[in-house]
Design an enzyme around this catalytic site. Structure first.
Site, PDB file in Angstrom:
ATOM      1  N   GLY A 268       4.962 107.126 -20.321  1.00 39.10           N
ATOM      2  CA  GLY A 268       5.910 107.631 -21.320  1.00 39.10           C
ATOM      3  C   GLY A 268       5.407 108.806 -22.125  1.00 39.10           C
ATOM      4  O   GLY A 268       6.006 109.179 -23.125  1.00 39.10           O
TER       5      GLY A 268
ATOM      6  N   SER B  55       3.412 109.956 -14.876  1.00 40.27           N
ATOM      7  CA  SER B  55       2.887 108.741 -14.251  1.00 40.27           C
ATOM      8  C   SER B  55       3.792 108.317 -13.095  1.00 40.27           C
ATOM      9  O   SER B  55       3.321 107.784 -12.091  1.00 40.27           O
ATOM     10  CB  SER B  55       2.788 107.622 -15.284  1.00 40.27           C
ATOM     11  OG  SER B  55       4.023 107.440 -15.935  1.00 40.27           O
ATOM     12  N   SER B  56       5.090 108.582 -13.213  1.00 46.56           N
ATOM     13  CA  SER B  56       5.996 108.160 -12.133  1.00 46.56           C
ATOM     14  C   SER B  56       5.778 108.983 -10.869  1.00 46.56           C
ATOM     15  O   SER B  56       5.740 108.441  -9.766  1.00 46.56           O
ATOM     16  CB  SER B  56       7.457 108.208 -12.597  1.00 46.56           C
ATOM     17  OG  SER B  56       7.749 109.432 -13.191  1.00 46.56           O
TER      18      SER B  56
ATOM     19  N   GLU C 103      12.858 109.582  -6.251  1.00 45.66           N
ATOM     20  CA  GLU C 103      13.169 109.550  -7.685  1.00 45.66           C
ATOM     21  C   GLU C 103      14.632 109.927  -7.939  1.00 45.66           C
ATOM     22  O   GLU C 103      15.310 109.323  -8.763  1.00 45.66           O
ATOM     23  CB  GLU C 103      12.208 110.462  -8.458  1.00 45.66           C
ATOM     24  CG  GLU C 103      12.401 110.315  -9.950  1.00 45.66           C
ATOM     25  CD  GLU C 103      11.169 110.593 -10.769  1.00 45.66           C
ATOM     26  OE1 GLU C 103      10.045 110.640 -10.224  1.00 45.66           O
ATOM     27  OE2 GLU C 103      11.328 110.760 -11.995  1.00 45.66           O
TER      28      GLU C 103
ATOM     29  N   ASP D 148       6.454 117.877 -10.422  1.00 50.35           N
ATOM     30  CA  ASP D 148       5.469 116.830 -10.710  1.00 50.35           C
ATOM     31  C   ASP D 148       4.850 116.267  -9.435  1.00 50.35           C
ATOM     32  O   ASP D 148       3.636 116.082  -9.339  1.00 50.35           O
ATOM     33  CB  ASP D 148       6.121 115.710 -11.517  1.00 50.35           C
ATOM     34  CG  ASP D 148       6.807 116.234 -12.770  1.00 50.35           C
ATOM     35  OD1 ASP D 148       6.462 117.342 -13.205  1.00 50.35           O
ATOM     36  OD2 ASP D 148       7.692 115.545 -13.295  1.00 50.35           O
TER      37      ASP D 148
ATOM     38  N   TYR E 177      18.266 115.635 -19.950  1.00 50.22           N
ATOM     39  CA  TYR E 177      17.723 116.356 -18.790  1.00 50.22           C
ATOM     40  C   TYR E 177      18.855 116.696 -17.819  1.00 50.22           C
ATOM     41  O   TYR E 177      19.009 117.834 -17.380  1.00 50.22           O
ATOM     42  CB  TYR E 177      16.661 115.497 -18.103  1.00 50.22           C
ATOM     43  CG  TYR E 177      15.915 116.208 -16.990  1.00 50.22           C
ATOM     44  CD1 TYR E 177      14.748 116.925 -17.263  1.00 50.22           C
ATOM     45  CD2 TYR E 177      16.376 116.166 -15.689  1.00 50.22           C
ATOM     46  CE1 TYR E 177      14.064 117.570 -16.247  1.00 50.22           C
ATOM     47  CE2 TYR E 177      15.696 116.806 -14.666  1.00 50.22           C
ATOM     48  CZ  TYR E 177      14.538 117.506 -14.949  1.00 50.22           C
ATOM     49  OH  TYR E 177      13.866 118.154 -13.939  1.00 50.22           O
TER      50      TYR E 177
HETATM   51  C1  GLA Z   1      10.252 116.768 -15.764  1.00 52.42           C
HETATM   52  C2  GLA Z   1      10.750 116.855 -14.330  1.00 52.42           C
HETATM   53  C3  GLA Z   1      10.228 118.106 -13.644  1.00 52.42           C
HETATM   54  C4  GLA Z   1      10.510 119.344 -14.485  1.00 52.42           C
HETATM   55  C5  GLA Z   1      10.086 119.135 -15.935  1.00 52.42           C
HETATM   56  C6  GLA Z   1      10.503 120.268 -16.822  1.00 52.42           C
HETATM   57  O1  GLA Z   1       8.880 116.602 -15.786  1.00 52.42           O
HETATM   58  O2  GLA Z   1      10.323 115.717 -13.605  1.00 52.42           O
HETATM   59  O3  GLA Z   1      10.786 118.225 -12.362  1.00 52.42           O
HETATM   60  O4  GLA Z   1      11.859 119.710 -14.396  1.00 52.42           O
HETATM   61  O5  GLA Z   1      10.617 117.945 -16.467  1.00 52.42           O
HETATM   62  O6  GLA Z   1       9.833 121.432 -16.478  1.00 52.42           O
END
Ligand code: GLA
Length: 366
Positions: A106, A111-112, A144, A156, A208
């Site tokens: 978090g 971590s995911s 995901e 990520d 988001y």
């Molecule tokens: C999260 C998402 C990423 C990216 C960032 C913002 O970490 O998992 O793919 O969009 O936000 O840069």
């Protein structure tokens, strides 16, 4: 082919290039020394048995019965990867998987994605499925997006699977072309300070997804495949969308600027771009919260060369580039500012660029 092994995949910090990945843009993350470790053993009965050192209980499901929604919570990130691989025709059967997550949860340190990446590497290697790491990143992202239901981009998972020690990963999220740029601060007398604000994530997923929709709509109105294809200039759009576009366009420019400076060995000079990125995320993209803004302000006032939120926003971490000699003062300044505002105590540490996912060894004999 061995039937079992231990696999590790790291969390990440993004140096710059925020909310650009789902606009086909550029990102520049580093992998962290913090890893998720997955101990994996193939099973012959077609059952996926998932457990975690950080959670009670065991999730069991037949791989043939995997569908989005069949598994929830932390186990969905693991099961989702197996599901995505099977959806694409890869012969992944039953597995026993034990997760040990050492990436703070978090905190916006992915971590995911680390869990997905370690799982993807483990189950493909142990099944003799040879996929390159870009493919693994795409499959982890698909898990995901479609199994967990979080519409993230590919930064990520790419950082976790592709990053190298002492290097930042410059990634073109459209072509998936990569460049490993040296990022070693200690010889320059510098450090990357990470401040985990511990701010509770608020409405994260909804916000988001809303930013993604804004970007998609703006690209549609402007007649381009993605915001990546714009090169600046004033856009004739409603105010909110115009600001979203301005963030993405200027952020891509800042990534290029920082990459140029790093290639030239001028890491000391990347500070202003970091701070500009934060201002853009605060004013134009509107993904900061008071904890993030107060931390950045305090760090800059204490002498940091640059500071910004990192990750998706709405909580999570701030990074600052500072002289090694100023790190303590910077951390103290944030603590004092947080105390003064009645925020909870932040956690401060320095980060180095670590290696991407790897096999850590075989399961010790029992
Ligand atoms: C999260 C998402 C990423 C990216 C960032 C913002 O970490 O998992 O793919 O969009 O936000 O840069």
């Amino acid at each position: 082919m061995t039937r079992d092994g231990v696999f590790e995949a790291p969390g990440r910090i993004n140096l710059i290039g925020e909310h650009t990945d789902y606009n086909d843009g550029f990102v520049l993350p580093i992998a962290l020394p913090h890893v998720v470790r997955v101990t994996a053993a193939r099973r012959d009965d077609g059952v996926l048995r998932l457990s975690s050192r950080q959670a009670h209980g065991v999730a069991e499901v037949r791989v043939a019965d995997l569908v989005p929604g069949a598994v929830t919570g932390w186990a969905a990130y693991v099961a989702g990867v197996v599901w995505a691989l099977r959806e694409e025709g890869h012969p992944i059967g039953g597995f026993g998987l034990l997760v040990d997550g050492r990436v703070p949860l978090g905190a916006g340190l992915s971590s995911s994605a680390a869990l997905e990446s370690a799982t993807a590497l483990a189950v493909t290697e142990l099944s003799g499925v040879g996929l390159d790491r870009r493919e693994l990143a795409r499959i982890a992202q698909r898990a995901e997006n479609e199994f967990v239901g979080m519409p993230c981009g590919i930064m990520d998972q790419s950082a976790s699977l592709l990053a190298r020690e002492r290097h930042a990963l410059l990634l073109d999220t459209r072509s998936m072309e990569t460049e490993h740029i040296p990022f070693d601060l200690a010889p320059a007398g510098l450090a990357l300070l990470v401040v985990d604000t511990k701010a509770p994530h608020r409405l994260v997923d909804g916000e988001y997804a809303a930013r993604r929709r804004d970007c998609h709509r703006a690209a549609e109105l402007l007649g381009v495949p993605a915001l990546r294809d714009l090169t600046g200039a004033e856009q004739d759009l409603p105010d909110r969308l115009a600001r979203r576009v301005r963030h993405v366009v200027t952020e891509n420019e800042r990534v290029a600027r920082v990459a140029d400076l790093l290639r030239a060995g001028r890491v000391r000079e990347i500070g202003p771009a970091l701070t500009e990125s934060h201002v853009s995320l605060r004013e134009d993209y509107e993904v900061t919260v008071p904890e993030l803004d107060v931390a950045v302000e305090a760090l800059l006032a204490a002498g940091a060369a640059g500071a910004r939120m990192t990750g998706g926003g709405f909580g999570g971490c701030v990074i600052a580039l500072a002289a090694e000699a100023d790190v303590e003062a910077c951390a103290a300044a944030v603590r004092a500012a947080f105390a003064g505002r009645g925020f909870g105590e932040p956690e401060c540490w320095t980060a180095v660029a670590a290696a991407g996912a790897r096999r850590a060894g075989d399961v010790p004999a029992r």
